[in-house]
Design an enzyme around this catalytic site. Structure first.
Site, PDB file in Angstrom:
ATOM      1  CE  LYS B  91      -2.348  -1.090   3.780  1.00  0.00           C
ATOM      2  NZ  LYS B  91      -1.987  -2.473   4.057  1.00  0.00           N
ATOM      3  CG  MET B 181      -6.919   3.464  18.368  1.00  0.00           C
ATOM      4  SD  MET B 181      -7.858   4.961  18.560  1.00  0.00           S
ATOM      5  CE  MET B 181      -7.415   5.535  20.132  1.00  0.00           C
ATOM      6  N   GLY B 401      -4.577   1.388  14.077  1.00  0.00           N
ATOM      7  CA  GLY B 401      -4.886   1.127  12.672  1.00  0.00           C
ATOM      8  C   GLY B 401      -4.683   2.338  11.785  1.00  0.00           C
TER       9      GLY B 401
END
Ligand code: SF4
Lengths: 76, 775
Positions: B91, B181, B401
């Site tokens: 990515k 989170m 993330g």
């Protein structure tokens, strides 16, 4: 006119030999990884038969551990 | 004609090569191909390499973007970055390609009579400001809300907080980091009184064991996983994958241990039982640096609107904790966790052996959990009981993330209860914010309002009448979108969406604002290891696109708050960061100055005496330790960390006769979250063009489902049809299905449940009950 791409895994220390053999093959491009024992191989041939031939030639290269096909295209 | 054929063939050859490199990158995270880095670089070009962080995940790799003639023509890993040392994942390599997507949002769009009309940005901002002001006048301050992102930069998050809490005076600000989170935050706060990991990525270089708790790092944190694999190969470090599904991480690990969903709570307690029972407790550490507590149990799951919960901690002693653990012998836990007694003992032994250095990693598996805060506490318990914490190679490590979930959401505090320092409920924190923001402190309300899920429920109930959604795509990422999509479509709420690309969320907006992509603006991100990274604008954005922070400032000015936002368009990033730094003065959280950040590839806070603090709470490394001991958990007033008594409790919805499967959702290496960027990168899209449902081969056989066949996955809330994937990338256990959520054409979140952890309010995307049938 098939175009195929593969991931080729080679044995430790065999990178140079494998590269040399691959460069001797026609219709074959090689992209070596800098930090892993793998190469990307792209073949572009005019017929199914030639495609098959080159595939078999790659399989016979000394130091090859494993060859996996990733993508196949037919440009006809 | 011939030329055309040659061009087409060479294009296809390139595609074939890229497909193979993509595949290799998923097999070998961090793999480098010289060719790929050079692809697209014009011959003889004069390339200027500019430094910044990767736009995608919370690992926070350093990138170098090659700019030529004002265009980003290449990306490579920054060899000076201590995070990735030149590596990138698939990515990361391809990231800048998305900015050229044909459907890029380049101009503001305003809905008029049911269709979108291209509108000059100034006019669109006038409309937004007018609508926001009118709504406040008519319905009060708490009728407007803002929902931001862990992808927002630090200055963007800071301005959003100042605008909502300091200028308007509402706590109706929350962000998508709540979905990923929030449990890590409440876990840290309840155990240590201070948020964010105590260690850093360098722990990887020293650990003997890595235990990954429900965390497919090979796909989600590929560069860190490749650093772990390097240690596995070079030093014989061991990776133990503890998960509910066999993944690429399991296959690359030394050992894979599978558990029944939700029973990680019980297994963690069983590990503590074994540690105590075998005399592996680090007594002097526990006596000096820990205390024991318990909280409320049977808290519910937040399924009802306006659900409220407040924990009531009570002190307990070691003996009662020991007694509590008697319900968690390996033998008892093995029965319902499906983890063998041998494997539980094996895990306990890894942590218990005083000679082992152990790092525990986790991310969504533990956080997206209806008992997420408890689960975080339990892993801390293991590290605290054994004293394996805040030491190089020893520590619990929660990963994030998003690229700035830590820097923006957690540190700046774009949550309803947070301020740039502290929380709205504390008078001293409100006073500090009011002083720096130059607003009366009474203006900042002392009560938190809506967390993410409840914010969209409030939209549905008609309480929120104006919402501004920035850099996030909740109509793909919220749980139970089957409720929230119709809610956002209601006429009762005016919806503003600022984003780079159209998404299912912008599809329901009244005004769409075109946002700059990260290299088209300057900014700062904070990654999982407390590292702040600064970058400057690298290229111009298209059309009327504008940095999000500047949109907020323009709207604030139009609403009459101009004096509070005296920044300049050219230097607002730097001016805002310098203002923000004032909140964190002192050795516990000092942020590095811009001139240092400009030179280095990121700096870990606290930045004290010209140095990053790599291991907090350890007096050897952390100048904020003041108790004269080896360790000082200064986040809590008594300087001690808390070992929590937290029981196993079942999930709110479990497989039954009508819905016999567990549904687990997650991500894949090719796509980043809801795919709005990565699905516009042809090579990534081609490598993973759509979502799928993974089934265990035995389950597939029982239902007569073949690979690729369409399967309808239904819950009590909605359904989604996807092709079956059997024995391909991942392998769920029998009775479980797995679906990636990146695909906006296959909305699995129509099926998921909006239950959440009562303490963190983070939803559980990993467990609900579904049925499957051939479509
Ligand atoms: S997506 Fe994550 S692992 Fe991949 S390059 Fe970006 S920061 Fe690194």
């Amino acid at each position: 006119m098939p175009i195929k791409s593969y991931i080729l895994h080679f044995e430790e220390g065999k990178k140079e030999i494998v590269l040399k053999e691959l460069h001797n093959l026609q219709n074959c491009e090689v992209i070596p990884a800098q930090n892993q024992n793998v190469l990307v191989v792209v073949t572009a041939t005019d017929t199914e038969e030639l495609d098959n031939n080159i595939y078999n030639q790659i399989l016979e290269i000394e130091g090859l551990k494993h060859l996996s096909l990733v993508s196949g295209f037919d440009t006809n | 004609m011939e030329q055309k054929i040659i061009d087409r063939r060479s294009f296809i050859k390139k595609m074939a090569a890229l497909a193979a490199m993509t595949a290799a990158a998923s097999m070998f995270p961090g793999i480098i191909f010289g060719y790929e880095q050079e692809a697209g670089i014009p011959k003889g070009g004069n390339i200027d390499w500019k430094k910044g962080p990767c736009r995608f995940c919370g690992v926070g790799c350093g990138i170098l973007v090659g700019v030529e003639n004002g265009k980003a023509v290449a990306v490579k890993g920054d060899p000076n970055s201590e995070v990735n040392k030149g590596l990138l994942c698939v990515k990361g390599y391809h990231q800048t390609i998305c900015i050229q997507a044909k459907d890029r949002l380049t101009h503001a769009l305003v809905k008029k009579n049911g269709s979108y009309v291209k509108t000059p940005i100034k006019e669109a901002l006038d409309i937004v400001a007018k609508k926001m002001k009118q709504t406040i006048e008519k319905h009060g301050k708490d009728s407007v809300a803002m929902y931001t992102s862990g992808q927002s930069t630090i200055p963007e998050g800071y301005v959003a907080s100042k605008f909502m809490k300091g200028a308007i005076g509402t706590n109706n600000l929350d962000c998508n980091a709540r979905l990923c989170m929030a449990s890590a935050v409440t876990g840290f706060l309840t155990s240590f009184g201070a948020d964010e990991p105590m260690g850093c990525y360098e722990d990887i270089d020293y650990a003997d064991y890595f235990v990954t708790w429900g965390n497919n790092m090979a796909e989600m944190h590929p560069v860190l996983f490749s650093r772990m694999l390097e240690q596995k190969n070079n030093r014989g470090a061991k990776i133990i994958d503890f998960a509910t599904r066999t993944t690429r991480s399991s296959m690359a690990s030394n050992k894979s241990i599978l558990f029944e969903p939700q029973t990680d709570l019980a297994v963690a307690n069983a590990i503590c039982y074994e540690i105590i029972n075998n005399g592996w407790v680090n007594k002097s550490f526990v006596e000096k640096h820990c205390r024991f507590s318990k909280g409320k149990i049977k808290m519910g799951y937040g399924l009802e609107d306006n659900y409220n919960f407040k924990d009531e901690p009570q002190s307990i002693d070691f003996e009662s904790f020991k007694k509590f653990l008697k319900d968690y012998t390996p033998e008892k836990v093995s029965k319902y966790s499906k983890v063998s007694v041998k494997d539980i003992k094996y895990l306990a032994n890894i942590y218990g052996n005083p000679n082992n250095k152990v790092v525990s990693f986790w991310c969504m598996g533990m956080n997206q959990h209806t008992r997420g805060t408890w689960m975080n506490n339990l892993v801390y318990n293991i590290h605290l009981l054994t004293g394996k914490i805040s030491i190089p190679g020893n520590g619990p490590f929660s990963l994030t993330g998003q690229p700035s979930a830590c820097g923006t959401a957690r540190e700046v505090g774009t949550f309803t209860h947070k301020l740039p320092k502290g929380v709205v409920t504390e008078e001293k924190d409100r006073k500090l914010a009011a002083k720096i923001w130059k607003v009366p402190y009474e203006r900042i309300p002392s009560k938190p309002t809506y967390h993410a899920t409840e914010m969209f429920r409030a939209v549905d109930r008609g309480e929120i009448k104006f919402i501004w959604i920035q850099a996030t795509n909740p109509l793909v990422s919220l749980p139970k979108t089957s409720r929230y999509r119709p809610a956002l479509k209601k006429d009762s709420c005016f919806v503003v969406v600022s984003d780079v690309f159209p998404t299912p969320t912008s599809d329901v907006a009244d005004v769409i604002l075109p946002a700059s992509w990260h290299i088209e603006k300057g900014g700062l991100y904070g990654n999982s290891e407390r590292r702040t990274q600064y970058w400057k604008k690298m290229v111009e954005g298209p059309g009327d696109s504008m940095p999000d922070a500047w949109m907020f400032i323009e709207v604030a000015k139009r609403m009459g708050y101009g004096k509070l936002f005296p920044y300049t368009r050219e230097n607002h990033v730097e001016e805002i960061y310098n203002e923000y730094r004032q909140f964190h003065v002192g050795p516990k959280h000092e942020m590095a100055p811009l001139d240092v950040l400009e030179k280095q590839s990121g700096v870990i806070w606290p930045y004290v005496n010209g140095k990053s603090t790599q291991w907090r709470f350890n007096a050897k490394y952390d100048p904020a330790c003041k108790n004269g001991e080896d360790f000082h958990f200064y986040g809590n007033d008594d300087g001690k960390a808390v070992i929590w008594q937290r029981p196993f409790e079942p999930a709110p919805e479990m497989p039954d006769k009508d819905y016999p499967f567990w549904l687990n959702t997650g991500r894949v290496i090719e796509h980043w979250h809801t795919g709005s960027m990565t699905r516009r990168i042809p090579v990534l899209h081609k490598a993973m063009p759509h979502s799928y449902v993974e089934l265990h081969p035995e389950d597939a056989k029982k239902y007569g489902i073949a690979n690729g066949q369409k399967v309808k996955v239904s819950s009590r809330r909605g359904s989604c049809t996807l092709p079956a994937s059997i024995n391909e990338r991942g392998l769920p256990t029998r009775g479980q299905v797995f679906v990636p959520f990146f695909d906006e054409n296959m909305l699995i979140n129509d099926v998921t449940l909006d239950a959440f952890c009562p303490i963190s309010k983070e939803p559980d995307y990993k467990k609900c009950a579904v049925k499957i049938e051939k479509a």
